[in-house]
Design an enzyme around this catalytic site. Structure first.
Site, PDB file in Angstrom:
ATOM      1  N   ASP A  50       0.845  -0.850  -0.082  1.00  0.00           N
ATOM      2  CA  ASP A  50      -0.040  -0.090   0.329  1.00  0.00           C
ATOM      3  C   ASP A  50       0.756   1.353   0.007  1.00  0.00           C
ATOM      4  OD1 ASP A  50      -2.649  -1.379   0.480  1.00  0.00           O
ATOM      5  OD2 ASP A  50      -3.293  -0.470   1.833  1.00  0.00           O
ATOM      6  N   ASN A  92      -4.366  -2.068  -4.665  1.00  0.00           N
ATOM      7  CA  ASN A  92      -5.595  -2.352  -3.939  1.00  0.00           C
ATOM      8  C   ASN A  92      -5.687  -1.146  -2.552  1.00  0.00           C
ATOM      9  OD1 ASN A  92      -8.544  -2.543  -2.809  1.00  0.00           O
ATOM     10  ND2 ASN A  92      -8.409  -5.020  -2.829  1.00  0.00           N
ATOM     11  N   ASP A 295     -11.116  -2.156  11.386  1.00  0.00           N
ATOM     12  CA  ASP A 295     -10.330  -3.329  10.581  1.00  0.00           C
ATOM     13  C   ASP A 295     -10.112  -4.415  11.979  1.00  0.00           C
ATOM     14  OD1 ASP A 295     -10.013  -2.259   8.553  1.00  0.00           O
ATOM     15  OD2 ASP A 295      -8.069  -0.876   9.489  1.00  0.00           O
ATOM     16  N   GLU A 323     -11.169  -4.133   1.271  1.00  0.00           N
ATOM     17  CA  GLU A 323     -10.379  -4.796  -0.007  1.00  0.00           C
ATOM     18  C   GLU A 323     -11.270  -5.886  -0.165  1.00  0.00           C
ATOM     19  OE1 GLU A 323      -7.702  -2.502   2.271  1.00  0.00           O
ATOM     20  OE2 GLU A 323      -9.298  -3.489   2.485  1.00  0.00           O
ATOM     21  N   HIS A 372      -5.535  -9.157   2.951  1.00  0.00           N
ATOM     22  CA  HIS A 372      -4.646  -8.913   4.179  1.00  0.00           C
ATOM     23  C   HIS A 372      -5.337  -9.701   5.607  1.00  0.00           C
ATOM     24  CE1 HIS A 372      -4.799  -4.532   5.105  1.00  0.00           C
ATOM     25  NE2 HIS A 372      -5.621  -5.418   4.464  1.00  0.00           N
ATOM     26  N   ARG A 373      -6.327  -9.354   5.750  1.00  0.00           N
ATOM     27  CA  ARG A 373      -7.023  -8.711   7.009  1.00  0.00           C
ATOM     28  C   ARG A 373      -7.556 -10.787   7.481  1.00  0.00           C
ATOM     29  NH1 ARG A 373      -4.801  -5.034   9.163  1.00  0.00           N
ATOM     30  NH2 ARG A 373      -4.847  -2.717   8.453  1.00  0.00           N
ATOM     31  N   LYS A 398       0.248  -6.677   1.773  1.00  0.00           N
ATOM     32  CA  LYS A 398      -0.145  -5.239   1.774  1.00  0.00           C
ATOM     33  C   LYS A 398      -0.229  -4.822   2.948  1.00  0.00           C
ATOM     34  CE  LYS A 398      -4.413  -3.621  -0.012  1.00  0.00           C
ATOM     35  NZ  LYS A 398      -4.493  -1.989   0.704  1.00  0.00           N
TER      36      LYS A 398
END
Length: 417
Positions: A50, A92, A295, A323, A372-373, A398
């Site tokens: 990112d 992204n 998040d 995302e 990613h999360r 990311k």
């Protein structure tokens, strides 16, 4: 697509790990330093997909950026941006494309901003509408998602601008970040009575203030920004609270002791609130309002699956336009581990805790949807349940490229396929 499986994990995780700098703060500071006139130095920055996209785009906009070490950046800003030779590709990276869309109004000429197939499904039309209402010609396709086209005039007027923050607080932040360079003071009005993720607006304000901007409010819906421009600054980025939540949860889930080198009181980011919630595990609150710690919701949801009771997560509708659709992704992942472990009602996610889950879980592959999360939070389930594979493990690049190696420092072993 490759997978990673957690083969072995100590009963209790102990050790010291490192978390990277905050993505949210890094990308804000990169843009603000680029818009200042003169040299600024950023330390503790996150280096990930990112932030690399942001650095590359700013370089293409004429900003001189140099890494003085792995996590330190020197930026020579000129208070303006130049028209790039080609379109800006932001992958992204939501913060990058949203912040730069408003910033490209400072370019004299047309700029196209685009991203990958996931970005092309993430709405940005509220920001485009706000820019057009402010006299800045900008367009997106009928989908309301990138690619964006901004026809910059080399400056922005300022004055009163209205923006909707229902889908993302980043639209408000984007306008705030460029407002100090307007020809006159700017008042940004929220179209709604409230906005989710207020903590991220405070991050925006804090970064702006560090570089000499003046932001104040006379009520919850109006943000006044003076046209001061930005001063240069030596700015330190604090560690990423969202990244810390995975290790706080791993510590909680295993009854271990993990040293991050920082205490929760060292974080100003909203996801730090997850640490307090985790202290009640295995009896988490029956209802968790996730509006201000979005998040951290995948992390908390996986943790809740091992708890004693049912937990309803509310205020998380915006997770559908991250995302990936994170509500759907978490729901799908939990039910792969054990059918019936989670349900969805409207935009609420309900997790039915089961302290016997480690003995009942079935081997499965978690579809991360390249998010990613989702990958990092479901790795936590693999600490307790055997046979869980994570699809596309490199998607963590990311925001946290070293995630798997940091887990390995705690004695966790993996198999890649």
């Amino acid at each position: 697509m490759p997978t990673i499986e957690i083969l072995r994990s100590p009963l209790k995780l102990h050790g010291k790990v490192g978390v990277p700098g905050s993505k949210s703060i890094t990308n804000r500071a990169l843009l603000v330093a680029a818009l200042a006139t003169g040299k600024s130095s950023l330390s503790g920055v996150l280096v990930s997909d990112d932030t690399r996209y942001m650095v590359k785009a700013l370089t293409e906009l004429g900003v001189c950026i140099r890494f003085s070490s792995d996590t330190c950046i020197d930026i020579e800003g000129t208070g303006t941006l130049k028209q790039p030779c080609d379109s800006l590709y932001l992958g992204n990276a939501g913060t990058a494309i949203r912040f730069l869309t408003a910033a490209c109004a400072l370019v004299k000429g047309t700029v196209v901003l685009n991203g990958d197939e996931h970005m092309q499904k993430r709405p940005i039309h509220p920001l485009i509408d706000a820019l057009n209402a402010a006299g800045i010609h900008a367009t997106v396709p009928s989908s309301g998602c990138p690619p964006c086209q901004v026809h910059g005039q080399g400056s922005i007027l300022g004055g009163t601008i209205s923006v909707s923050g229902n889908l993302s607080s980043q639209f408000l932040s984007s306008l705030m970040l460029v407002a100090p360079l307007a020809k006159q003071s700017t008042t940004i009005k929220l179209a709604e009575d409230t906005i989710g993720a207020l903590g991220y607006i405070e991050i925006t304000r804090s970064v702006m203030n560090a570089f000499g901007a003046h932001v104040y409010q006379d009520d919850e819906k109006r943000f006044h920004i003076a046209n001061t421009g930005y001063n240069t600054c030596d700015f330190k980025v604090e560690p990423d609270a969202s990244a810390a939540t995975y290790f706080w949860a791993a510590e909680t889930l295993t009854g271990g002791m993990i040293d991050l080198g920082y205490s929760p009181s060292d974080f100003s980011q909203p996801d730090v609130a997850a640490h307090t919630l985790m202290q009640s595990f295995p009896s988490l609150p029956s209802c968790i309002d996730g509006a201000q710690l979005q998040d951290a919701i995948p992390t908390l949801a996986v943790l809740a699956a091992f708890g004693y009771s049912k937990v309803r997560f509310t205020g998380i509708a915006n997770l559908r336009v991250k995302e990936c659709d994170r509500i759907a992704a978490v729901h799908k992942g939990l039910n792969c581990i054990k059918p019936g472990l989670a349900t969805i009602e409207g935009d609420d996610l309900i997790v039915i805790g089961d302290p016997e889950l480690p003995t009942q879980a079935r081997p499965c592959t978690i579809d991360t949807m390249s998010d990613h999360r989702i990958a990092m939070s479901f790795a936590l389930a693999g600490l307790k349940c055997r046979g869980i594979k994570i699809l596309d493990p490199k998607c963590v690049d990311k925001t946290f490229p070293n995630y798997w190696s940091e887990l390995s420092k705690l004695g966790v072993s993996f198999s890649y396929a």
